[in-house]
Design an enzyme around this catalytic site. Structure first.
Site, PDB file in Angstrom:
ATOM      1  N   GLY A  21      62.802 -21.865  49.701  1.00  0.00           N
ATOM      2  CA  GLY A  21      63.905 -20.922  49.860  1.00  0.00           C
ATOM      3  C   GLY A  21      64.702 -20.671  48.592  1.00  0.00           C
ATOM      4  O   GLY A  21      65.805 -20.145  48.651  1.00  0.00           O
ATOM      5  N   MET A  62      54.267 -17.965  54.823  1.00  0.00           N
ATOM      6  CA  MET A  62      52.833 -18.186  54.680  1.00  0.00           C
ATOM      7  C   MET A  62      52.003 -17.728  55.882  1.00  0.00           C
ATOM      8  O   MET A  62      50.795 -17.877  55.893  1.00  0.00           O
ATOM      9  CB  MET A  62      52.547 -19.666  54.366  1.00  0.00           C
ATOM     10  CG  MET A  62      53.198 -20.154  53.068  1.00  0.00           C
ATOM     11  SD  MET A  62      53.158 -18.965  51.682  1.00  0.00           S
ATOM     12  CE  MET A  62      51.517 -19.279  51.034  1.00  0.00           C
ATOM     13  N   ARG A  63      52.631 -17.134  56.887  1.00  0.00           N
ATOM     14  CA  ARG A  63      51.868 -16.601  58.018  1.00  0.00           C
ATOM     15  C   ARG A  63      51.593 -15.121  57.777  1.00  0.00           C
ATOM     16  O   ARG A  63      52.422 -14.435  57.167  1.00  0.00           O
ATOM     17  CB  ARG A  63      52.649 -16.764  59.316  1.00  0.00           C
ATOM     18  CG  ARG A  63      53.051 -18.189  59.598  1.00  0.00           C
ATOM     19  CD  ARG A  63      54.014 -18.252  60.753  1.00  0.00           C
ATOM     20  NE  ARG A  63      53.365 -17.995  62.015  1.00  0.00           N
ATOM     21  CZ  ARG A  63      52.743 -18.932  62.731  1.00  0.00           C
ATOM     22  NH1 ARG A  63      52.691 -20.162  62.300  1.00  0.00           N
ATOM     23  NH2 ARG A  63      52.176 -18.636  63.868  1.00  0.00           N
ATOM     24  N   ILE A  64      50.453 -14.670  58.278  1.00  0.00           N
ATOM     25  CA  ILE A  64      50.137 -13.237  58.144  1.00  0.00           C
ATOM     26  C   ILE A  64      50.806 -12.500  59.298  1.00  0.00           C
ATOM     27  O   ILE A  64      50.677 -12.889  60.460  1.00  0.00           O
ATOM     28  CB  ILE A  64      48.611 -13.017  58.139  1.00  0.00           C
ATOM     29  CG1 ILE A  64      48.018 -13.702  56.899  1.00  0.00           C
ATOM     30  CG2 ILE A  64      48.266 -11.531  58.149  1.00  0.00           C
ATOM     31  CD1 ILE A  64      46.516 -13.719  56.857  1.00  0.00           C
ATOM     32  N   ASN A 109      58.007  -8.327  50.096  1.00  0.00           N
ATOM     33  CA  ASN A 109      57.469  -9.665  49.830  1.00  0.00           C
ATOM     34  C   ASN A 109      57.448  -9.871  48.324  1.00  0.00           C
ATOM     35  O   ASN A 109      57.357  -8.905  47.557  1.00  0.00           O
ATOM     36  CB  ASN A 109      56.041  -9.759  50.378  1.00  0.00           C
ATOM     37  CG  ASN A 109      55.427 -11.127  50.138  1.00  0.00           C
ATOM     38  OD1 ASN A 109      56.056 -12.157  50.378  1.00  0.00           O
ATOM     39  ND2 ASN A 109      54.199 -11.156  49.641  1.00  0.00           N
ATOM     40  N   HIS A 114      55.319 -11.928  45.339  1.00  0.00           N
ATOM     41  CA  HIS A 114      54.059 -12.638  45.095  1.00  0.00           C
ATOM     42  C   HIS A 114      54.033 -13.078  43.632  1.00  0.00           C
ATOM     43  O   HIS A 114      54.387 -12.293  42.745  1.00  0.00           O
ATOM     44  CB  HIS A 114      52.870 -11.714  45.399  1.00  0.00           C
ATOM     45  CG  HIS A 114      51.559 -12.391  45.204  1.00  0.00           C
ATOM     46  ND1 HIS A 114      51.076 -13.341  46.091  1.00  0.00           N
ATOM     47  CD2 HIS A 114      50.646 -12.307  44.212  1.00  0.00           C
ATOM     48  CE1 HIS A 114      49.910 -13.792  45.646  1.00  0.00           C
ATOM     49  NE2 HIS A 114      49.633 -13.180  44.513  1.00  0.00           N
ATOM     50  N   ASP A 120      49.206  -9.141  50.445  1.00  0.00           N
ATOM     51  CA  ASP A 120      49.573  -8.928  49.037  1.00  0.00           C
ATOM     52  C   ASP A 120      49.061  -7.570  48.542  1.00  0.00           C
ATOM     53  O   ASP A 120      48.427  -7.475  47.482  1.00  0.00           O
ATOM     54  CB  ASP A 120      48.992 -10.064  48.150  1.00  0.00           C
ATOM     55  CG  ASP A 120      49.501 -11.434  48.571  1.00  0.00           C
ATOM     56  OD1 ASP A 120      50.636 -11.521  49.049  1.00  0.00           O
ATOM     57  OD2 ASP A 120      48.756 -12.416  48.409  1.00  0.00           O
TER      58      ASP A 120
HETATM   59  C1  GAR Z   1      57.411 -17.966  45.593  1.00  0.00           C
HETATM   60  O1  GAR Z   1      56.899 -18.379  44.353  1.00  0.00           O
HETATM   61  C2  GAR Z   1      56.636 -16.761  46.100  1.00  0.00           C
HETATM   62  O2  GAR Z   1      56.177 -15.932  45.067  1.00  0.00           O
HETATM   63  C3  GAR Z   1      55.496 -17.416  46.809  1.00  0.00           C
HETATM   64  O3  GAR Z   1      56.065 -18.520  47.458  1.00  0.00           O
HETATM   65  C4  GAR Z   1      57.149 -18.999  46.670  1.00  0.00           C
HETATM   66  C5  GAR Z   1      58.347 -19.204  47.579  1.00  0.00           C
HETATM   67  O4  GAR Z   1      59.353 -19.875  46.910  1.00  0.00           O
HETATM   68  N1  GAR Z   1      54.892 -16.505  47.743  1.00  0.00           N
HETATM   69  C6  GAR Z   1      53.586 -16.335  47.882  1.00  0.00           C
HETATM   70  O5  GAR Z   1      52.753 -16.979  47.275  1.00  0.00           O
HETATM   71  C7  GAR Z   1      53.193 -15.278  48.915  1.00  0.00           C
HETATM   72  N2  GAR Z   1      51.878 -14.772  48.643  1.00  0.00           N
HETATM   73  P1  GAR Z   1      60.753 -20.099  47.595  1.00  0.00           P
HETATM   74  O6  GAR Z   1      60.500 -20.585  49.018  1.00  0.00           O
HETATM   75  O7  GAR Z   1      61.400 -21.176  46.765  1.00  0.00           O
HETATM   76  O8  GAR Z   1      61.504 -18.797  47.575  1.00  0.00           O
END
Ligand code: GAR
Length: 209
Positions: free
Chosen positions: A16, A93-95, A110, A112, A148
């Site tokens: 988060g 992380m869920r689709i 989102n 990425h 993505d």
């Molecule tokens: C982030 O780095 C985001 O880019 C990645 O999860 C992390 C969440 O960090 N998302 C993905 O890989 C989605 N494809 P956070 O929970 O500390 O914000």
């Protein structure tokens, strides 16, 4: 498409930290929006603790025993009750089901950790290192029914340095994300986006860097 109000609903599976920077931008009066609710599919998601810290309404929505569609309906129910009009995914992380994506069509963002369309999917950091790219980065995009994949709102490049490993590269990309996500959200709310295929056309003057 015009978003008249900017009530944000954040959905997370993880730490988060992006939420923390979005909330800071909001509290500094810099973000033309307000996080109305934070939802997580993990009971110990850091995002829930951060929401608590900032006194934002939050809830763990338990996916146990539910189909994807049933689960997404639970999410929609909470988001609707909170009056959300822009959904923000941070490490979710869920689709999402096609139903969810249709319900919030062109109103889900989102982030990425790569310059899309490169390195979609899991562990974009290792993918970038394995390819030997010299630049990677972060992308904020609109969510469509593919992973993505949707139209790109904002990108921020990050160099890959000699001697980087997964952790050093991840830390550099995530620092870029904390600047990128609030900026992209602001751009999206204020820019009154119109969609031409994959391209976003900003109908108001685009925010400057
Ligand atoms: C982030 O780095 C985001 O880019 C990645 O999860 C992390 C969440 O960090 N998302 C993905 O890989 C989605 N494809 P956070 O929970 O500390 O914000």
């Amino acid at each position: 498409m015009t978003i008249k109000t900017a009530k944000l609903g954040v959905i997370s599976s993880g730490r988060g930290e992006n939420l923390r920077y979005i909330l800071r931008a909001e509290r500094e009066g810099w973000l033309p929006g307000k996080v109305a609710v934070v939802l997580a599919d993990q009971p110990d998601a850091g995002a829930l603790r951060i929401a608590e810290e900032f006194s934002v309404c939050h809830e763990f929505v338990d996916p146990a025993g539910l189909t994807r569609l049933e689960y997404d309906r639970q999410l929609i129910d909470r988001l609707e009750k909170a009056g959300v009009d822009l959904v923000i995914l941070t490490g979710y992380m869920r689709i999402l089901s096609p139903d969810f994506v249709r319900h919030y069509k062109d109103r889900i963002l989102n982030i990425h950790p790569a310059l899309l369309p490169s390195f979609r999917g899991l562990d974009a950091f290792s993918q970038a290192l394995e390819w030997g790219v010299k630049w990677t980065g972060t992308t904020v995009h609109v969510v469509d029914e593919d992973v993505d994949h949707g139209p790109i709102v904002y990108q921020r490049p990050v160099p890959v340095w000699e001697g980087d490993d997964r952790e050093s590269l991840k830390a550099r990309i995530q620092r870029a994300e904390y600047k990128a996500y609030p900026r992209a959200i602001r751009m999206f709310i204020e820019g009154n986006p119109r969609f031409e295929g994959r391209r976003i056309v900003w109908q108001k003057e685009r925010l400057r860097e």
